[in-house]
Enzyme design. Structure first.
Site, PDB file in Angstrom:
ATOM      1  N   SER A   8       0.691  -1.049   0.006  1.00  0.00           N
ATOM      2  CA  SER A   8      -0.262   0.160   0.047  1.00  0.00           C
ATOM      3  C   SER A   8       0.878   1.200   0.089  1.00  0.00           C
ATOM      4  O   SER A   8       1.563   1.379  -0.854  1.00  0.00           O
ATOM      5  CB  SER A   8      -0.847  -0.047   1.176  1.00  0.00           C
ATOM      6  OG  SER A   8      -1.916   0.911   1.049  1.00  0.00           O
TER       7      SER A   8
ATOM      8  N   ASP B 281     -10.021  -5.550  -3.650  1.00  0.00           N
ATOM      9  CA  ASP B 281      -9.360  -4.465  -2.781  1.00  0.00           C
ATOM     10  C   ASP B 281     -10.349  -3.182  -2.869  1.00  0.00           C
ATOM     11  O   ASP B 281     -10.505  -2.869  -4.106  1.00  0.00           O
ATOM     12  CB  ASP B 281      -8.110  -4.125  -3.256  1.00  0.00           C
ATOM     13  CG  ASP B 281      -7.338  -3.240  -2.481  1.00  0.00           C
ATOM     14  OD1 ASP B 281      -7.725  -2.291  -1.750  1.00  0.00           O
ATOM     15  OD2 ASP B 281      -6.025  -3.457  -2.265  1.00  0.00           O
TER      16      ASP B 281
ATOM     17  N   HIS C 187      -7.543  -6.088   0.490  1.00  0.00           N
ATOM     18  CA  HIS C 187      -6.196  -5.155   0.796  1.00  0.00           C
ATOM     19  C   HIS C 187      -5.481  -5.617   2.073  1.00  0.00           C
ATOM     20  O   HIS C 187      -4.459  -4.919   2.396  1.00  0.00           O
ATOM     21  CB  HIS C 187      -6.659  -3.836   1.088  1.00  0.00           C
ATOM     22  CG  HIS C 187      -5.632  -2.697   0.968  1.00  0.00           C
ATOM     23  ND1 HIS C 187      -4.773  -2.232  -0.337  1.00  0.00           N
ATOM     24  CD2 HIS C 187      -4.975  -1.740   2.021  1.00  0.00           C
ATOM     25  CE1 HIS C 187      -4.104  -1.400  -0.009  1.00  0.00           C
ATOM     26  NE2 HIS C 187      -3.961  -1.089   1.163  1.00  0.00           N
TER      27      HIS C 187
END
Length: 302
Positions: free
Chosen positions: A163, A244, A279
């Site tokens: 991320s 995600d 995610h």
């Protein structure tokens, strides 16, 4: 400068060290976790490579240490893992006045801030890519923890991240690609590839770097692939889950592929879209084995 060993935890075949030290870059005490694989404790193991893992928004060194399952892979191939923190911390470190989770503490964006009041402490680019490797290398030269082994924290190293940390890995890898080249390889999980164009990045870059676009472009991977020449046959590995929730509005990995077209990076960015994954660290841990093998090859372990 030295590290305090806060704890040593047996994990898989090696040990996870929770370390703390005073940073000149951030002017704060910083936490960092280091996993020493089983090979480190074997006689005449020699120099062991290192993989740096940069975590995402709201994380600490504990998240990936506990949830990503890098340790079995580090034991399998024989590399150390370094898990830095995501920002400076402390009572005098400025935070987001709105106390949001995507800016300030736990959200340093791996840049060197230029804007007040963040410029005094938020020097995460210099910390991760310069100070921390040097200090780790010096500390482990004399730590006496191994059996004649050393970890090459400086030269035979790779970088990865998730991320915001995926952005930090891509950005740092490309910025450090030449003169001299620092990282042997780079990979990312659900990376923020074009922060200049999405809400997370605009907030982070604006707060830390100000309004000048040129300052943002120095860190933005989409810009960097256009100006940094791939002088070999190097590839970048990326995994992205299609379930995600941030995939389409914040992460947008296709923008990096599009930016690479017509450059020396075209065809060298291996983007894997994986159906059904989100995610979380359920996603990250599922594909750590592929990333570990990728880095092990580039570090000369396979």
């Amino acid at each position: 400068m030295s590290f305090n060993i806060e704890s040593q935890i047996s994990s898989c075949g090696g040990k996870l060290l929770k370390l703390k030290h005073d940073s000149k870059s951030t002017k704060t005490s910083m936490d960092v976790n280091v996993y020493l694989p089983r090979q480190y404790f074997e006689e005449k193991a020699g120099k062991i490579p290192a993989v740096y893992y940069l975590s995402g928004l709201s994380c600490t060194p504990q998240n990936a240490s506990e949830k990503a399952f890098w340790q079995p892979q580090a034991d399998k191939y024989g590399f150390a893992m370094v898990f830095p923190d995501t920002s400076p911390r402390g009572e005098n470190v400025p935070d987001d006045p709105e106390e949001s989770w995507d800016f300030g503490l736990s959200a340093g964006f791996y840049v060197d801030a230029t804007q007040s009041p963040y410029h005094k402490n938020y020097k995460m680019y210099s910390y991760v890519h310069d100070e921390l490797p040097r200090e780790l290398y010096q500390f482990f030269q004399t730590s006496g923890l191994g059996a004649g082994s050393t970890v090459d924290f400086l030269d035979n190293v790779a970088i990865t991240g998730h991320s915001m940390g995926g952005f930090g890995a891509l950005s740092g890898y490309l910025q450090q690609y030449s003169s001299p080249r620092k990282y042997k390889s780079c990979s990312a999980f659900a990376a923020l590839v074009n922060p200049s164009q999405v809400q997370w990045g605009k907030k982070g870059f604006g707060g830390y770097l100000g309004s000048e676009v040129a300052q943002w472009e120095k860190y933005d991977p989409v810009n960097l692939v256009k100006v940094v020449s791939n002088n070999g046959n190097d590839t970048i590995l990326i995994h992205q889950g299609t379930s995600d929730p941030f995939y389409k509005d914040q992460l947008k990995p296709h923008l990096l592929i599009e930016a690479a077209k017509g450059t020396s990076w075209e065809g060298k960015i291996n983007l894997n879209l994986v159906d059904g994954f989100d995610h979380s660290y359920y996603f990250v841990s599922s594909f750590v084995p592929q990333h570990a093998e990728f880095h092990a090859k580039n570090l000369g372990l396979i």
